[in-house]
Design a protein around this motif. Sequence first.
Motif: not given
Length: 299
Positions: A51-53, A63-65, A89-94, A97-100
Amino acid sequence: MIRIHSYSGGVGSMMTAVRDAENNGTEDMLLLFTDTLIEDKDLYRFMIESAACLFDLPKPVYLLKLCGAIPDVEKDMDARRDYLTALAADAMDYIPQLHWISDSRDPWEVFRDRKWIGNSRVAQCSEELKQKLSRRWVKERYKPDEAILYFGIDWTEMHRIGGIEKGWSPYDCWFPMTEQPYLYKSDMLHGLKQYGIPAPRLYNMGFAHNNCGGFCVRGGQGHFINLLQENRELYLYHEAKELEMQQYLERTDITILTRTINKIDYPVSLRELREEWDTGLGLQTKIDLSDIGGCGCYI
């Protein structure tokens, strides 16, 4: 027009989004990930990294760690649920456009609530944790003339299109990987190299799909034998949960798997399947290793 991708964490979902981004850009693109809470740790890694890519963000190393430290399903589901809530929450903050999203239940909790164990014909887990959840999320935010829905099935799965379109009507549904150039899943996995993203490890472990940590009630005998070989502790966890459900329902004839002998279907528990494999009896007479089943969670 908002373009919403059912982003499952599989390679097909990523390549679908890549094709869409190449043709239409990413400004109006959203990725919708519905979490069953029992996904493989590396699915979460792949989903976040890809998603980041897609949105041209720096690789989210931190986040990957965190994905590598997700508590194991078979050890502490409560701790895993809390951990994934924070990670989401951390992933969506970064990646805005990702909705988890999550129902907050895992498949076994759904089976208990519905008083039935899922199988290849009745998969309440996908119905509750993916189909209903994603449809509710979309319908609460966008009218049919405001959104187009994208799905990651490819040209070998075109028989699924009718079911998806029927389930999502009157929304428009698009399937870029059913169009030329036609790619096999192996082609898609090879294509990940150009993005510097490792393939999800379940593919390398012999699973046909990167779903539910290798546990899938739509899977067949061969699928579950592969899980037994690759992650015995996780298999034993699901074996115990199936037995627990049988006790709750007071029925031993309800199982995930069935075996057809002389045109008659017989229930086969995960414990029975494991014992057949461990003793070697199944290889001689019973276990069909070619029976891997099939995934259709968004249908």
